[in-house]
Scaffold this motif. Structure first.
Motif, PDB file in Angstrom:
ATOM      1  N   MET A   1      26.988 -24.613  -4.197  1.00  0.00           N
ATOM      2  CA  MET A   1      25.866 -25.506  -3.882  1.00  0.00           C
ATOM      3  C   MET A   1      24.595 -24.701  -3.713  1.00  0.00           C
ATOM      4  SD  MET A   1      26.697 -28.694  -3.750  1.00  0.00           S
ATOM      5  CE  MET A   1      25.412 -29.393  -2.733  1.00  0.00           C
ATOM      6  N   ILE A   2      23.494 -25.280  -4.162  1.00  0.00           N
ATOM      7  CA  ILE A   2      22.220 -24.604  -3.949  1.00  0.00           C
ATOM      8  C   ILE A   2      21.912 -24.629  -2.462  1.00  0.00           C
ATOM      9  CG2 ILE A   2      20.740 -26.641  -4.193  1.00  0.00           C
ATOM     10  CD1 ILE A   2      18.884 -24.819  -5.846  1.00  0.00           C
ATOM     11  N   GLY A   3      21.299 -23.602  -1.963  1.00  0.00           N
ATOM     12  CA  GLY A   3      21.056 -23.486  -0.545  1.00  0.00           C
ATOM     13  C   GLY A   3      21.596 -22.176  -0.004  1.00  0.00           C
ATOM     14  N   ILE A   4      22.314 -21.426  -0.860  1.00  0.00           N
ATOM     15  CA  ILE A   4      22.832 -20.125  -0.461  1.00  0.00           C
ATOM     16  C   ILE A   4      22.029 -19.055  -1.175  1.00  0.00           C
ATOM     17  CG2 ILE A   4      24.827 -18.617  -0.458  1.00  0.00           C
ATOM     18  CD1 ILE A   4      26.578 -21.091  -0.487  1.00  0.00           C
ATOM     19  N   VAL A   5      21.382 -18.198  -0.410  1.00  0.00           N
ATOM     20  CA  VAL A   5      20.546 -17.150  -0.973  1.00  0.00           C
ATOM     21  C   VAL A   5      21.178 -15.809  -0.660  1.00  0.00           C
ATOM     22  CG1 VAL A   5      18.263 -16.102  -0.944  1.00  0.00           C
ATOM     23  CG2 VAL A   5      18.494 -18.567  -0.687  1.00  0.00           C
ATOM     24  N   ASN A   6      21.052 -14.848  -1.558  1.00  0.00           N
ATOM     25  CA  ASN A   6      21.596 -13.514  -1.312  1.00  0.00           C
ATOM     26  C   ASN A   6      21.081 -12.977   0.017  1.00  0.00           C
ATOM     27  OD1 ASN A   6      23.106 -13.258  -3.589  1.00  0.00           O
ATOM     28  ND2 ASN A   6      21.512 -12.250  -4.780  1.00  0.00           N
ATOM     29  N   GLU A   7      21.957 -12.820   0.969  1.00  0.00           N
ATOM     30  CA  GLU A   7      21.520 -12.347   2.276  1.00  0.00           C
ATOM     31  C   GLU A   7      21.226 -10.855   2.265  1.00  0.00           C
ATOM     32  OE1 GLU A   7      23.350 -13.795   5.685  1.00  0.00           O
ATOM     33  OE2 GLU A   7      23.711 -15.793   4.894  1.00  0.00           O
ATOM     34  N   ASP A   8      21.765 -10.137   1.264  1.00  0.00           N
ATOM     35  CA  ASP A   8      21.457  -8.711   1.208  1.00  0.00           C
ATOM     36  C   ASP A   8      20.038  -8.467   0.747  1.00  0.00           C
ATOM     37  OD1 ASP A   8      21.719  -9.497  -1.381  1.00  0.00           O
ATOM     38  OD2 ASP A   8      23.102  -7.897  -1.987  1.00  0.00           O
ATOM     39  N   ARG A   9      19.363  -9.543   0.340  1.00  0.00           N
ATOM     40  CA  ARG A   9      17.948  -9.435  -0.014  1.00  0.00           C
ATOM     41  C   ARG A   9      17.060  -9.650   1.212  1.00  0.00           C
ATOM     42  NH1 ARG A   9      16.273  -7.202  -4.890  1.00  0.00           N
ATOM     43  NH2 ARG A   9      17.968  -7.469  -6.367  1.00  0.00           N
ATOM     44  N   GLY A  10      17.655  -9.966   2.324  1.00  0.00           N
ATOM     45  CA  GLY A  10      16.875 -10.099   3.546  1.00  0.00           C
ATOM     46  C   GLY A  10      16.099 -11.382   3.642  1.00  0.00           C
ATOM     47  N   VAL A  11      16.491 -12.411   2.888  1.00  0.00           N
ATOM     48  CA  VAL A  11      15.787 -13.688   2.903  1.00  0.00           C
ATOM     49  C   VAL A  11      16.690 -14.717   3.548  1.00  0.00           C
ATOM     50  CG1 VAL A  11      14.667 -15.460   1.520  1.00  0.00           C
ATOM     51  CG2 VAL A  11      14.574 -13.075   0.807  1.00  0.00           C
ATOM     52  N   PRO A  12      16.207 -15.484   4.536  1.00  0.00           N
ATOM     53  CA  PRO A  12      17.057 -16.462   5.196  1.00  0.00           C
ATOM     54  C   PRO A  12      17.475 -17.559   4.234  1.00  0.00           C
ATOM     55  CG  PRO A  12      14.766 -16.734   5.860  1.00  0.00           C
ATOM     56  CD  PRO A  12      14.842 -15.462   5.084  1.00  0.00           C
TER      57      PRO A  12
ATOM     58  N   SER B   1      17.180 -36.573  -2.636  1.00  0.00           N
ATOM     59  CA  SER B   1      15.816 -36.919  -3.039  1.00  0.00           C
ATOM     60  C   SER B   1      15.036 -35.719  -3.564  1.00  0.00           C
ATOM     61  CB  SER B   1      15.065 -37.543  -1.856  1.00  0.00           C
ATOM     62  OG  SER B   1      14.958 -36.609  -0.810  1.00  0.00           O
ATOM     63  N   ARG B   2      15.573 -34.516  -3.410  1.00  0.00           N
ATOM     64  CA  ARG B   2      14.809 -33.334  -3.819  1.00  0.00           C
ATOM     65  C   ARG B   2      15.291 -32.804  -5.139  1.00  0.00           C
ATOM     66  NH1 ARG B   2      13.290 -27.894  -0.413  1.00  0.00           N
ATOM     67  NH2 ARG B   2      11.482 -27.369  -1.677  1.00  0.00           N
ATOM     68  N   ASN B   3      14.346 -32.508  -5.979  1.00  0.00           N
ATOM     69  CA  ASN B   3      14.671 -32.020  -7.313  1.00  0.00           C
ATOM     70  C   ASN B   3      15.269 -30.619  -7.242  1.00  0.00           C
ATOM     71  OD1 ASN B   3      14.033 -30.653  -9.950  1.00  0.00           O
ATOM     72  ND2 ASN B   3      13.376 -32.734 -10.415  1.00  0.00           N
ATOM     73  N   LEU B   4      16.415 -30.445  -7.900  1.00  0.00           N
ATOM     74  CA  LEU B   4      17.079 -29.141  -7.874  1.00  0.00           C
ATOM     75  C   LEU B   4      16.209 -28.043  -8.475  1.00  0.00           C
ATOM     76  CD1 LEU B   4      20.755 -30.086  -8.852  1.00  0.00           C
ATOM     77  CD2 LEU B   4      19.899 -29.403  -6.605  1.00  0.00           C
ATOM     78  N   VAL B   5      15.438 -28.401  -9.479  1.00  0.00           N
ATOM     79  CA  VAL B   5      14.567 -27.407 -10.102  1.00  0.00           C
ATOM     80  C   VAL B   5      13.551 -26.884  -9.091  1.00  0.00           C
ATOM     81  CG1 VAL B   5      12.799 -27.038 -11.864  1.00  0.00           C
ATOM     82  CG2 VAL B   5      14.844 -28.367 -12.416  1.00  0.00           C
ATOM     83  N   VAL B   6      12.946 -27.797  -8.341  1.00  0.00           N
ATOM     84  CA  VAL B   6      11.952 -27.405  -7.337  1.00  0.00           C
ATOM     85  C   VAL B   6      12.595 -26.552  -6.257  1.00  0.00           C
ATOM     86  CG1 VAL B   6      10.327 -28.263  -5.618  1.00  0.00           C
ATOM     87  CG2 VAL B   6      10.569 -29.451  -7.798  1.00  0.00           C
ATOM     88  N   THR B   7      13.804 -26.928  -5.839  1.00  0.00           N
ATOM     89  CA  THR B   7      14.501 -26.173  -4.811  1.00  0.00           C
ATOM     90  C   THR B   7      14.778 -24.744  -5.257  1.00  0.00           C
ATOM     91  OG1 THR B   7      15.566 -28.217  -4.074  1.00  0.00           O
ATOM     92  CG2 THR B   7      16.510 -26.153  -3.287  1.00  0.00           C
ATOM     93  N   LEU B   8      15.265 -24.596  -6.485  1.00  0.00           N
ATOM     94  CA  LEU B   8      15.549 -23.264  -6.998  1.00  0.00           C
ATOM     95  C   LEU B   8      14.270 -22.472  -7.211  1.00  0.00           C
ATOM     96  CD1 LEU B   8      17.410 -21.100  -8.063  1.00  0.00           C
ATOM     97  CD2 LEU B   8      17.497 -22.290 -10.257  1.00  0.00           C
ATOM     98  N   ARG B   9      13.254 -23.124  -7.744  1.00  0.00           N
ATOM     99  CA  ARG B   9      11.961 -22.442  -7.928  1.00  0.00           C
ATOM    100  C   ARG B   9      11.441 -21.905  -6.601  1.00  0.00           C
ATOM    101  NH1 ARG B   9       7.168 -26.326  -8.233  1.00  0.00           N
ATOM    102  NH2 ARG B   9       7.617 -26.208  -6.003  1.00  0.00           N
ATOM    103  N   ASP B  10      11.490 -22.750  -5.565  1.00  0.00           N
ATOM    104  CA  ASP B  10      10.980 -22.336  -4.261  1.00  0.00           C
ATOM    105  C   ASP B  10      11.802 -21.197  -3.674  1.00  0.00           C
ATOM    106  OD1 ASP B  10       9.048 -24.257  -4.512  1.00  0.00           O
ATOM    107  OD2 ASP B  10       9.967 -25.683  -3.130  1.00  0.00           O
ATOM    108  N   ALA B  11      13.131 -21.229  -3.894  1.00  0.00           N
ATOM    109  CA  ALA B  11      13.987 -20.162  -3.367  1.00  0.00           C
ATOM    110  C   ALA B  11      13.657 -18.826  -4.020  1.00  0.00           C
ATOM    111  CB  ALA B  11      15.455 -20.519  -3.602  1.00  0.00           C
ATOM    112  N   LEU B  12      13.508 -18.832  -5.341  1.00  0.00           N
ATOM    113  CA  LEU B  12      13.187 -17.593  -6.052  1.00  0.00           C
ATOM    114  C   LEU B  12      11.774 -17.116  -5.709  1.00  0.00           C
ATOM    115  CD1 LEU B  12      14.767 -18.412  -9.530  1.00  0.00           C
ATOM    116  CD2 LEU B  12      15.648 -16.833  -7.789  1.00  0.00           C
TER     117      LEU B  12
END
Length: 257
Positions: free
Chosen positions: A1-12, A20-31
């Motif tokens: 599931m989207i919502g898991i970010v590499n923690e070894d990168r030091g990003v929460p 209701s939220r577009n997956l593309v926007v979510t991934l764009r914002d995470a990157l």
């Protein structure tokens, strides 16, 4: 599931996307968050498409759209056969149009003519090339103008942001650069209202809203010619209005005391 970010990168970790939220926007914002936090530095390659698909639990299409959005923001650059690389931050452009007198109505008309030559094509390209995330941004900017107008607040800045969002949707960064060089005072009511030369009526704002709605609708429908026509009518209409305002000022000046 989207919502898991590499923690070894030091990003929460980011929260799980809602329906209701577009997956593309979510991934764009995470990157984008990772890039801005320094997790991926300029010149460094992002994970491969397959890696991002696995990491975020999304489809390849979502990954490609998110990368396209980052590219439109000039944060990354795909390189043939090598991957997607983080770009150096782009410094703010110096405005070259130093001789523009925004107080003069004639200067406003000159800029409207110049904008018409560029933004009509931008609207057509946006209808052809826009991504889902860029569509969302255009609609958000359009709704923000309406929200401010309903509250009786100035809408010039939000208007400029809408035109920037359309420029971004061309996926040609030169359109944004062009508008950025001119600056937000290219919105006539913003520059003239600030100097006390013009009051903005509710009827005028309703007319602008209708013109913007036609532009946005045509872009969302992917109708290039309708988008060009709507943008041309919007900017040509503004030209006509300010020419009438200029004629009225001349007549007032020439009138006997």
């Amino acid at each position: 599931m989207i919502g898991i970010v590499n923690e070894d990168r030091g990003v929460p970790p980011i929260s799980v996307a809602t329906k209701s939220r577009n997956l593309v926007v979510t991934l764009r914002d995470a990157l984008k968050q990772q890039i801005e936090a320094g997790a991926y530095k300029p010149g460094e390659r992002l994970p491969s498409e397959a890696q991002l698909t696995r990491e975020f639990g999304v489809s390849r299409t979502v990954v490609r759209e998110a990368i396209a959005a980052l590219r439109a923001d000039r944060l990354v650059e795909p390189r043939q056969g090598a991957g997607v690389f983080v770009l150096e931050p782009v410094p703010e452009l110096e405005v070259p149009f130093q001789n523009i007198d925004f107080v003069r109505i004639s200067s406003v008309i000159e800029l409207l003519e110049l904008r018409t030559a560029v933004e009509v094509e931008a609207a057509g390209l946006a209808a052809q090339r826009r991504s889902p995330s860029q569509e969302e941004r255009i609609v958000e900017r359009f709704r923000e103008i309406d929200r401010l107008a309903r509250q009786g607040l100035p809408t010039g800045e939000a208007d400029f942001e809408l035109h920037l969002a359309i420029a971004d949707a061309t996926n040609n960064p030169r359109f944004r650069e062009f508008l950025t060089m001119l600056g937000p005072n290219v919105i006539p009511r913003r520059s003239l209202r600030a100097t006390g030369q013009e009051t903005v009526s509710d009827d005028y704002l309703r007319g602008i809203h209708a013109e913007h709605e036609r532009i946005v609708s045509a872009i969302m429908e992917g109708d290039e010619e309708a988008a060009r026509l709507a943008m041309r009518q919007h900017l040509k209409g503004s030209q006509a209005r300010y020419r009438a305002l200029l004629r009225n000022r001349i007549q007032q000046t020439e009138a006997p005391a």
